[in-house]
Design an enzyme around this catalytic site. Structure first.
Site, PDB file in Angstrom:
ATOM      1  CE  LYS A  13     -17.836  -1.645  -2.358  1.00  0.00           C
ATOM      2  NZ  LYS A  13     -16.638  -2.647  -3.883  1.00  0.00           N
ATOM      3  NE  ARG A 127      -9.220   1.126  -8.025  1.00  0.00           N
ATOM      4  CZ  ARG A 127     -10.158   0.495  -7.020  1.00  0.00           C
ATOM      5  NH1 ARG A 127     -11.174   1.747  -6.820  1.00  0.00           N
ATOM      6  NH2 ARG A 127      -9.848  -0.425  -6.751  1.00  0.00           N
ATOM      7  NE  ARG A 160      -7.675   0.846  -3.496  1.00  0.00           N
ATOM      8  CZ  ARG A 160      -8.691   0.184  -2.966  1.00  0.00           C
ATOM      9  NH1 ARG A 160      -9.888   0.907  -3.509  1.00  0.00           N
ATOM     10  NH2 ARG A 160      -9.433  -0.996  -3.192  1.00  0.00           N
ATOM     11  NE  ARG A 171      -9.610  -5.556  -3.513  1.00  0.00           N
ATOM     12  CZ  ARG A 171      -9.473  -4.453  -4.172  1.00  0.00           C
ATOM     13  NH1 ARG A 171      -8.121  -4.019  -5.397  1.00  0.00           N
ATOM     14  NH2 ARG A 171     -10.300  -3.349  -4.508  1.00  0.00           N
TER      15      ARG A 171
HETATM   16  P1  AP5 Z   1     -14.813   2.890  -7.146  1.00  0.00           P
HETATM   17  O1  AP5 Z   1     -16.095   3.275  -7.658  1.00  0.00           O
HETATM   18  O2  AP5 Z   1     -13.694   3.151  -6.592  1.00  0.00           O
HETATM   19  O3  AP5 Z   1     -14.948   0.882  -7.288  1.00  0.00           O
HETATM   20  P2  AP5 Z   1     -14.937   0.433  -6.272  1.00  0.00           P
HETATM   21  O4  AP5 Z   1     -16.900  -0.288  -6.125  1.00  0.00           O
HETATM   22  O5  AP5 Z   1     -15.436   1.449  -4.624  1.00  0.00           O
HETATM   23  O6  AP5 Z   1     -13.867  -0.789  -5.807  1.00  0.00           O
HETATM   24  P3  AP5 Z   1     -12.998  -0.695  -4.935  1.00  0.00           P
HETATM   25  O7  AP5 Z   1     -12.127  -1.688  -5.556  1.00  0.00           O
HETATM   26  O8  AP5 Z   1     -12.854   0.681  -4.337  1.00  0.00           O
HETATM   27  O9  AP5 Z   1     -14.341  -1.607  -3.325  1.00  0.00           O
HETATM   28  P4  AP5 Z   1     -12.947  -2.454  -2.252  1.00  0.00           P
HETATM   29  O10 AP5 Z   1     -14.657  -2.876  -1.940  1.00  0.00           O
HETATM   30  O11 AP5 Z   1     -12.640  -4.029  -2.701  1.00  0.00           O
HETATM   31  O12 AP5 Z   1     -12.358  -1.667  -1.662  1.00  0.00           O
HETATM   32  P5  AP5 Z   1     -12.571  -1.147  -0.336  1.00  0.00           P
HETATM   33  O13 AP5 Z   1     -11.301  -0.037  -0.532  1.00  0.00           O
HETATM   34  O14 AP5 Z   1     -13.687  -1.039   0.227  1.00  0.00           O
HETATM   35  O15 AP5 Z   1     -14.562   2.222  -9.234  1.00  0.00           O
HETATM   36  C1  AP5 Z   1     -13.337   1.551  -9.823  1.00  0.00           C
HETATM   37  C2  AP5 Z   1     -12.740   2.027 -10.902  1.00  0.00           C
HETATM   38  O16 AP5 Z   1     -13.936   1.705 -11.786  1.00  0.00           O
HETATM   39  C3  AP5 Z   1     -12.596   3.381 -10.576  1.00  0.00           C
HETATM   40  O17 AP5 Z   1     -11.417   3.928 -11.702  1.00  0.00           O
HETATM   41  C4  AP5 Z   1     -13.421   4.444 -11.472  1.00  0.00           C
HETATM   42  O18 AP5 Z   1     -13.462   5.389 -12.245  1.00  0.00           O
HETATM   43  C5  AP5 Z   1     -14.100   3.706 -12.799  1.00  0.00           C
HETATM   44  N1  AP5 Z   1     -15.316   3.814 -13.062  1.00  0.00           N
HETATM   45  C6  AP5 Z   1     -16.575   3.869 -11.793  1.00  0.00           C
HETATM   46  N2  AP5 Z   1     -17.687   3.696 -12.332  1.00  0.00           N
HETATM   47  C7  AP5 Z   1     -17.577   3.375 -13.450  1.00  0.00           C
HETATM   48  C8  AP5 Z   1     -18.232   3.781 -14.337  1.00  0.00           C
HETATM   49  N3  AP5 Z   1     -19.856   3.001 -14.460  1.00  0.00           N
HETATM   50  N4  AP5 Z   1     -18.386   3.152 -15.906  1.00  0.00           N
HETATM   51  C9  AP5 Z   1     -16.477   3.314 -15.782  1.00  0.00           C
HETATM   52  N5  AP5 Z   1     -16.033   2.836 -15.424  1.00  0.00           N
HETATM   53  C10 AP5 Z   1     -16.466   2.943 -13.914  1.00  0.00           C
HETATM   54  O19 AP5 Z   1     -11.565  -1.643   0.647  1.00  0.00           O
HETATM   55  C11 AP5 Z   1     -10.104  -2.267  -0.143  1.00  0.00           C
HETATM   56  C12 AP5 Z   1      -9.141  -3.454   1.229  1.00  0.00           C
HETATM   57  O20 AP5 Z   1      -9.569  -3.045   2.441  1.00  0.00           O
HETATM   58  C13 AP5 Z   1     -10.347  -4.658   1.147  1.00  0.00           C
HETATM   59  O21 AP5 Z   1      -9.248  -6.056   0.603  1.00  0.00           O
HETATM   60  C14 AP5 Z   1      -9.896  -4.978   2.847  1.00  0.00           C
HETATM   61  O22 AP5 Z   1      -8.468  -4.929   3.501  1.00  0.00           O
HETATM   62  C15 AP5 Z   1      -9.557  -3.493   3.687  1.00  0.00           C
HETATM   63  N6  AP5 Z   1     -10.990  -3.203   3.963  1.00  0.00           N
HETATM   64  C16 AP5 Z   1     -12.348  -2.130   3.442  1.00  0.00           C
HETATM   65  N7  AP5 Z   1     -12.853  -2.092   4.638  1.00  0.00           N
HETATM   66  C17 AP5 Z   1     -13.304  -4.016   5.051  1.00  0.00           C
HETATM   67  C18 AP5 Z   1     -13.749  -4.389   5.631  1.00  0.00           C
HETATM   68  N8  AP5 Z   1     -16.120  -3.639   6.073  1.00  0.00           N
HETATM   69  N9  AP5 Z   1     -13.828  -5.214   7.085  1.00  0.00           N
HETATM   70  C19 AP5 Z   1     -12.334  -5.438   6.901  1.00  0.00           C
HETATM   71  N10 AP5 Z   1     -11.863  -5.331   5.455  1.00  0.00           N
HETATM   72  C20 AP5 Z   1     -12.132  -4.027   5.253  1.00  0.00           C
END
Ligand code: AP5
Length: 214
Positions: A13, A127, A160, A171
């Protein structure tokens, strides 16, 4: 253009939100990034959020909602935005409805990133992040020019905190329990569209552009 990117951890995402936001010149608003930045600055919000993030739990709705509403109300978001990682509970989704109504805006689409479990594990495990500029890399699919070093900042890449196997598992559980129902709500409103998030970053980007421009 107002879009939400929904999907499990590691679905890509953030990677695609960066590209789509740059392509359409709208801000990429990621609550996870906002929380990590606030934690690095040591603000009350950031330190509180960190406690939950480190355990793979969701940060409480009240402080998350306030941060998200403040951000979408900023002038650069008037022309649109990509919301990445928000909303992820039903309470957040209903809060967002009210916040959008207040600013006279409406959602165009909610894009659900569909990906297989094995790919999630591979993406999260590989990652690496620059601790200075926060650029995301992947050891295999998107490596830096010099192994382990950020292309932009000459800093050593790190993993991370919440990408450890146990925390990723939690998660994923939290995602199934609390965020899947959000997708169902948007589906019932006819706003949800799926994108196949398997394949290379360029392939997924192409599919997203086709969906958005349709
Ligand atoms: P990446 O693009 O980073 O994936 P992502 O879907 O953004 O993954 P996240 O782990 O960041 O999502 P998340 O929702 O768990 O984390 P968030 O930060 O929101 O890609 C991942 C890897 O794959 C990278 O290395 C990339 O290079 C690679 N890649 C990408 N596309 C690829 C492809 N097509 N092919 C091959 N490789 C690829 O949340 C973290 C924490 O924050 C949560 O657990 C929670 O504690 C808190 N939080 C955040 N938002 C909220 C909310 N709204 N409410 C409550 N808590 C929240």
């Amino acid at each position: 253009m107002r879009l939400i990117f929904l999907g499990p951890p590691g679905a890509g995402k953030g990677t695609q939100a960066d590209r789509i936001a740059a392509h359409f010149n709208v801000p990429h608003i990621a609550t996870g990034d906002m929380m990590r930045q606030a934690a690095a600055r040591g603000t009350d919000f950031g330190l509180k959020a960190q406690e939950y993030m480190d355990r793979g739990e969701l940060v409480p709705d009240d402080i998350t909602n306030k941060a998200a509403k403040d951000r979408i109300s900023e002038p650069d978001a008037e022309k649109g935005f990509i919301l990445d990682g928000y909303p992820r509970t039903l309470e957040q989704a209903f809060f967002l409805d009210d916040a959008l109504e207040e600013i006279g805006a409406r959602l165009d689409r909610v894009i659900y990133f569909r990906i297989m479990g094995a790919a999630i594990v591979a993406r999260v495990a590989g990652r690496r992040v620059c601790p200075v500029c926060k650029t995301n890399y992947h050891e295999v699919t998107h490596p830096p020019k010099v192994e382990g070093i950020c292309d932009l900042e000459d800093a050593e890449l790190v993993q991370r905190e919440d990408d450890s196997p146990d925390t990723v598992l939690r998660r994923l559980e939290v995602y199934g329990e609390q965020t899947k129902p959000v997708a169902e709500v948007y589906s019932s409103r006819g706003l949800l569209v799926d994108v196949d998030a398997m394949g290379t970053s360029d392939e997924v980007f192409g599919r997203l552009l086709a969906l958005i421009e349709k």
